[in-house]
Design an enzyme around this catalytic site. Sequence first.
Site, PDB file in Angstrom:
ATOM      1  N   ASP A   1      -0.748  -5.172   9.520  1.00  0.00           N
ATOM      2  CA  ASP A   1      -1.723  -4.201   9.050  1.00  0.00           C
ATOM      3  C   ASP A   1      -2.937  -4.996   8.578  1.00  0.00           C
ATOM      4  OD1 ASP A   1      -3.162  -2.148   7.981  1.00  0.00           O
ATOM      5  OD2 ASP A   1      -1.673  -1.545   6.494  1.00  0.00           O
TER       6      ASP A   1
ATOM      7  N   TRP B   1       0.868  -1.175   0.000  1.00  0.00           N
ATOM      8  CA  TRP B   1       0.000   0.000   0.000  1.00  0.00           C
ATOM      9  C   TRP B   1       0.908   1.229   0.000  1.00  0.00           C
ATOM     10  CZ3 TRP B   1      -2.098   2.669   4.850  1.00  0.00           C
ATOM     11  CH2 TRP B   1      -3.099   3.584   4.521  1.00  0.00           C
TER      12      TRP B   1
ATOM     13  N   LYS C   1     -13.378  -0.853   5.546  1.00  0.00           N
ATOM     14  CA  LYS C   1     -13.954  -1.719   4.501  1.00  0.00           C
ATOM     15  C   LYS C   1     -14.976  -2.684   5.077  1.00  0.00           C
ATOM     16  CE  LYS C   1     -10.454   0.039   2.525  1.00  0.00           C
ATOM     17  NZ  LYS C   1      -9.720   0.437   1.393  1.00  0.00           N
TER      18      LYS C   1
END
Length: 406
Positions: A215, A134, A251
């Site tokens: 993460d 990311w 999300k």
Amino acid sequence: VFTPANVAAAPEDPLFGLMKAYREDPSDKKVDLGIGAYRDNNAKPWILPVVKKADDAIHNDPNLNHEYLSIGGLADFTAAAQKLIVGADSAAIRENRICSLQTISGTGAVHLGGAFLSKFHPQKPTIYLSNPTWANHNQIFTNVGLKIATYPYFSQQTKGLDFDGMLQALRAAPAGSIILLHACAHNPTGVDPSQDQWRQIATVMRERSHFPFFDTAYQGFASGDLTRDAWAIHYFVEQGFELCVAQSFAKNFGLYGERTGAFHFVSAPGADAAAANRNIASQLAILQRSEISNPPAYGARIASRVLNDPSLFAEWEEDLRTMSGRIQEMRRGLRERLEARGTPGSWDHITSQIGMFSFTGLTEAQVKVLRDEWHVYMTKNGRISMAGLNTHNIDYFAEAVDSVVR
Ligand code: PMP
């Protein structure tokens, strides 16, 4: 002296630039595969029914006010978030060696963890990021003064995990390095280690005394199963690692703009673990106070209601299956269409990859043709957001891909 006139213009954020270009494209055929947010089958944002329910209940609560949360955030929320991460029956919870603070979504959690390690780790070790990762990881860890290195992750040949390359790099990294690991649904590749591979990763990390920094932005969103998507974290905690976790609810609750997340620090088991963890919690609180004072309340209230009510929790799991199920259907649908057309290349990686994103293997040049001639928008590394596909545009997209790879 500071001369403001010498501040150069920063490049536009590539993803937000892409979104803008999409919005400005007048074509009625346009397809947005850049966005890292769930879309329903009509390409519209989806408010999870359970979130709507919790939201309504909060609005009707006569005791609601807009006071500050505490520095660590909403306690009912962080306690539930913690259970989700390590499992309700985890020894880390029983032995009081996990502390959790509510953060500004996953980004804030990554930042808080980075800032903490940069300030308190005596060696200030290099943090190793997967290549690719990311994009924001690079900026966040650089901003807090950590040195960055990368470990191989994605194999261009197999469009799967470069497992040997990854292990080799972990072995070669200086002992005690920080290793950033995506817990599930790796962004941007959609490629995750198998459970057996995670075990081997843990073994190497133990041998080299590396510090795992997880993460997790897609728990429950990847497979539809919250426990399964947290398997790697559970395993590392069970193995007795000291580690930290940045957790996002953007999300899996569709709470993107509400900035709902948590940071967890798990101390290794031992007689002093609870005391050490209390000290860490106290320093994290000071750090949090100086940066955001206290986190925003709204999203945490919604998540907390759902996480702490067994019947709402069950509805949430259903919503997670709705989102992950639609994405898996799109994966199967895209692969079938490309294979039916005999599109050159192999397309099994579309279904073996998991989560929001797929690394298609399309080249930067092909991505450009897709955008210029087909009005299909994706990042130039060939990553597509599976959530941007639906039954109305999947045939068109397959036709477009077929045309550019021929
Ligand atoms: N980590 C990863 C790997 C992500 O993909 C994301 C979302 N794009 C995040 C962290 C954080 O997102 P947010 O701050 O919106 O929770």
